[in-house]
Motif scaffolding. Structure first.
Motif, mmCIF file in Angstrom:
data_model
loop_
_atom_site.group_PDB
_atom_site.id
_atom_site.type_symbol
_atom_site.label_atom_id
_atom_site.label_comp_id
_atom_site.label_asym_id
_atom_site.label_seq_id
_atom_site.Cartn_x
_atom_site.Cartn_y
_atom_site.Cartn_z
ATOM 1 N N ASP A 295 0.794 -0.688 -0.077
ATOM 2 C CA ASP A 295 -0.057 0.602 -0.208
ATOM 3 C C ASP A 295 0.919 1.220 0.126
ATOM 4 O OD1 ASP A 295 -2.250 2.117 -0.340
ATOM 5 O OD2 ASP A 295 -3.296 0.977 1.558
ATOM 6 N N ALA A 296 0.336 2.152 -0.558
ATOM 7 C CA ALA A 296 1.030 3.452 -0.667
ATOM 8 C C ALA A 296 1.225 4.416 0.687
ATOM 9 C CB ALA A 296 0.494 4.662 -2.152
ATOM 10 N N LYS A 297 0.540 4.768 1.391
ATOM 11 C CA LYS A 297 0.701 5.178 2.598
ATOM 12 C C LYS A 297 1.737 6.258 2.364
ATOM 13 C CE LYS A 297 0.804 0.376 5.193
ATOM 14 N NZ LYS A 297 2.023 -0.030 6.161
ATOM 15 N N GLU A 307 7.830 -1.472 -5.845
ATOM 16 C CA GLU A 307 8.278 -2.213 -5.087
ATOM 17 C C GLU A 307 7.163 -3.425 -4.681
ATOM 18 O OE1 GLU A 307 7.376 -2.445 0.972
ATOM 19 O OE2 GLU A 307 8.175 -0.006 -0.726
ATOM 20 N N SER A 308 5.745 -2.596 -6.025
ATOM 21 C CA SER A 308 5.151 -3.516 -5.337
ATOM 22 C C SER A 308 5.916 -4.880 -7.044
ATOM 23 C CB SER A 308 4.176 -3.053 -6.329
ATOM 24 O OG SER A 308 3.355 -2.158 -5.090
ATOM 25 N N GLN A 313 7.176 -10.075 -8.346
ATOM 26 C CA GLN A 313 8.242 -11.223 -9.149
ATOM 27 C C GLN A 313 8.881 -12.114 -8.252
ATOM 28 O OE1 GLN A 313 11.169 -8.668 -11.008
ATOM 29 N NE2 GLN A 313 10.046 -9.093 -13.200
ATOM 30 N N LEU A 314 8.601 -11.517 -7.235
ATOM 31 C CA LEU A 314 9.004 -12.898 -5.786
ATOM 32 C C LEU A 314 8.641 -14.100 -6.497
ATOM 33 C CD1 LEU A 314 9.436 -10.675 -2.874
ATOM 34 C CD2 LEU A 314 11.931 -11.871 -3.783
ATOM 35 N N ARG A 315 7.040 -14.461 -6.660
ATOM 36 C CA ARG A 315 6.278 -15.586 -6.898
ATOM 37 C C ARG A 315 6.321 -15.296 -8.522
ATOM 38 N NH1 ARG A 315 3.078 -17.458 -3.294
ATOM 39 N NH2 ARG A 315 0.973 -17.935 -4.850
ATOM 40 N N ASP A 347 -1.097 -2.575 -9.283
ATOM 41 C CA ASP A 347 -1.940 -3.865 -9.660
ATOM 42 C C ASP A 347 -1.650 -4.684 -11.061
ATOM 43 O OD1 ASP A 347 -3.219 -4.135 -7.553
ATOM 44 O OD2 ASP A 347 -4.790 -3.150 -8.208
ATOM 45 N N PRO A 348 -0.304 -5.867 -10.854
ATOM 46 C CA PRO A 348 -0.046 -6.114 -12.389
ATOM 47 C C PRO A 348 -1.511 -6.643 -13.568
ATOM 48 C CG PRO A 348 -0.130 -8.445 -10.545
ATOM 49 C CD PRO A 348 -0.490 -6.888 -9.830
#
Length: 462
Positions: A295-297, A307-308, A313-315, A347-348
């Motif tokens: 989330d941006a926060k 960061e998103s 890409q970790l998955r 969102d991708p």
């Protein structure tokens, strides 16, 4: 020449050395055939040149040479020891070796070793210019079916042509796809992907094989990727003018039964399934980690987007992600004025469904006919596309100067009234090309007055 042959035969028949060599059960002949440098070795172990051997007219001798310096740079040089026809040399064949191979019908083709089965001692041979379904598993002891590259493939073997491909040479990639029923939806999708440059070379060149993920439970263990890669390889060989994508369709129908038949389907649905399936088959992440939504926060968009993407890409890491994936910024504002919370996420996405824009207005041509007869006029009216026909009738009244109570609107087909247009009808019920006629039908008193003014005393008597 016949006299010389007779003399030579007579001389050879009396030659004891010739008779002695013929009784060796072909041992020396075998050693001469197996010797790649053209020398033969006699019983005493001494090497003799070919010129010292007795050769008759019926003898056949094949002398082959190989220059390793002349080998192409894009393939490994053919080892000289593989030229000899011994079983041990052919067992050294590896995946990627280029050679001449003989198919089960006895035809020779330039080929490539694409797989090995150590348990059954077989190699899978792909024949250049043919679909992957024509590949054959050949036992490594079948040495008579292997030859160094160029030995036989340079000769254009006559015989039956592939029923799946035309024999006419064409430009690479300029290939048609034959319909298998109503599969034009599939062929159009494949042609689009085939002409995506980076994506095409990744599959047609075989680079996808190193990314195949056979342990991903969400994929097909590489079967869909291999079927798609084999199809693109056949489409870009430059030897086929058309290809039948039967193997690819069979693979898609096996894992997605909704595409198993031969009926018409939606191209976008097939594209979505194909790209998602190829992504899972080629996902370089073997063990997926658990991740949370970023989330941006209140942070800058670039920081949150980067960061998103790293978390995603970790998955998910594949050529599909590299070429077809993007990020969509989503902003959600809480409607409660006391809360006022704003959530911004990235969102991708792989594809976006965008509706076709619809026109808010449309034009309708109306012909106005006056009763009693006088000059009729035609009007081109602009009305709302989703309104009621009451708007159309009102505009006819305003343009023609005829009151609403004196207008009768109808659709005319073949010089006859087909139906009446009423005010409560939806205006989209009037199709483009319909002939719309508005009749000016005044009341009876108005009609008599108009007749008396125009006809004189004769009209009054009537």
């Amino acid at each position: 020449q016949g006299d010389n042959n007779d003399n030579a035969n007579n001389d050879n028949s009396n030659d004891p050395s010739r008779n002695e060599r013929d009784g060796n059960n072909g041992d020396d002949a075998a050693s001469a055939d197996g010797d790649g440098d053209g020398d033969a070795e006699d019983e005493a172990g001494e090497k003799t040149s070919i010129g010292d051997c007795d050769i008759e007219d019926a003898d056949i001798m094949i002398i082959e040479t190989y220059d390793p310096k002349g080998a192409k740079k894009d393939q490994s040089p053919w080892p000289l020891e593989r030229v000899s026809a011994t079983h041990k040399d052919w067992k050294k064949l590896c995946v990627g070796d280029v050679l001449d191979a003989q198919d089960r019908e006895g035809k020779w083709y330039k080929s490539e070793i694409v797989a090995r089965n150590e348990a059954e001692k077989k190699v899978r041979v792909h024949f250049s210019g043919w679909e992957s379904r024509y590949d054959e598993w050949i036992h490594i002891d079948s040495t008579q079916r292997f030859a160094p590259p160029g030995r036989h493939s340079s000769r254009k073997a006559a015989g039956k042509k592939s029923p799946e491909a035309s024999s006419r040479a064409v430009s690479r990639g300029v290939v048609g796809l034959r319909n298998l029923g109503n599969t034009c939806f599939m062929n159009s999708t494949l042609q689009c992907l085939s002409n995506t440059p980076i994506f095409n070379t990744f599959f047609s060149g075989g680079r996808y094989k190193q990314d195949v993920n056979k342990v991903n439970p969400l994929g097909t263990r590489g079967k869909l990727a291999h079927a798609f890669g084999g199809l693109l390889r056949d489409m870009w060989t430059g030897t086929n003018s058309f290809v039948v994508p039967r193997d690819f369709k069979r693979a898609v129908g096996h894992f997605a039964p909704r595409f198993s038949g031969y009926q018409q389907q939606d191209s976008q649905e097939l594209l979505a399934y194909l790209l998602d399936g190829l992504h899972e088959d080629l996902n370089r992440v073997k063990k997926k980690k658990y991740t949370n939504t970023v989330d941006a926060k209140g942070r800058p968009d670039k920081v949150v987007a980067d960061e998103s993407w790293q978390v995603y890409q970790l998955r998910n890491r594949s050529v599909i992600v590299d070429l077809f994936m993007g990020q969509l910024k989503s902003t959600v504002v809480c409607p409660n004025p006391e809360c006022g919370n704003v959530s911004v996420t990235f969102d991708p996405f792989m594809y976006l469904s965008v509706p076709f824009p619809r026109k808010t207005t449309r034009r309708i041509i109306v012909h106005v006919v006056h009763l009693p007869p006088k000059a009729s006029k035609s009007y081109c009216l602009t009305v709302e596309a989703l309104g009621k026909c009451s708007i159309l009738i009102k505009q006819i009244s305003e343009m023609s100067g005829v009151g609403l109570e004196d207008i009768l609107v109808a659709e005319v087909y073949k010089s006859k009234i087909f139906r009446y247009i009423t005010p409560d009808m939806p205006i989209d019920g009037v199709r483009a090309g319909d002939t719309i006629v508005a009749y000016h039908m005044p009341k009876r008193e108005d009609a008599k007055t108009s007749s008396s003014q125009g006809g004189g005393g004769q009209q009054q008597e009537q």
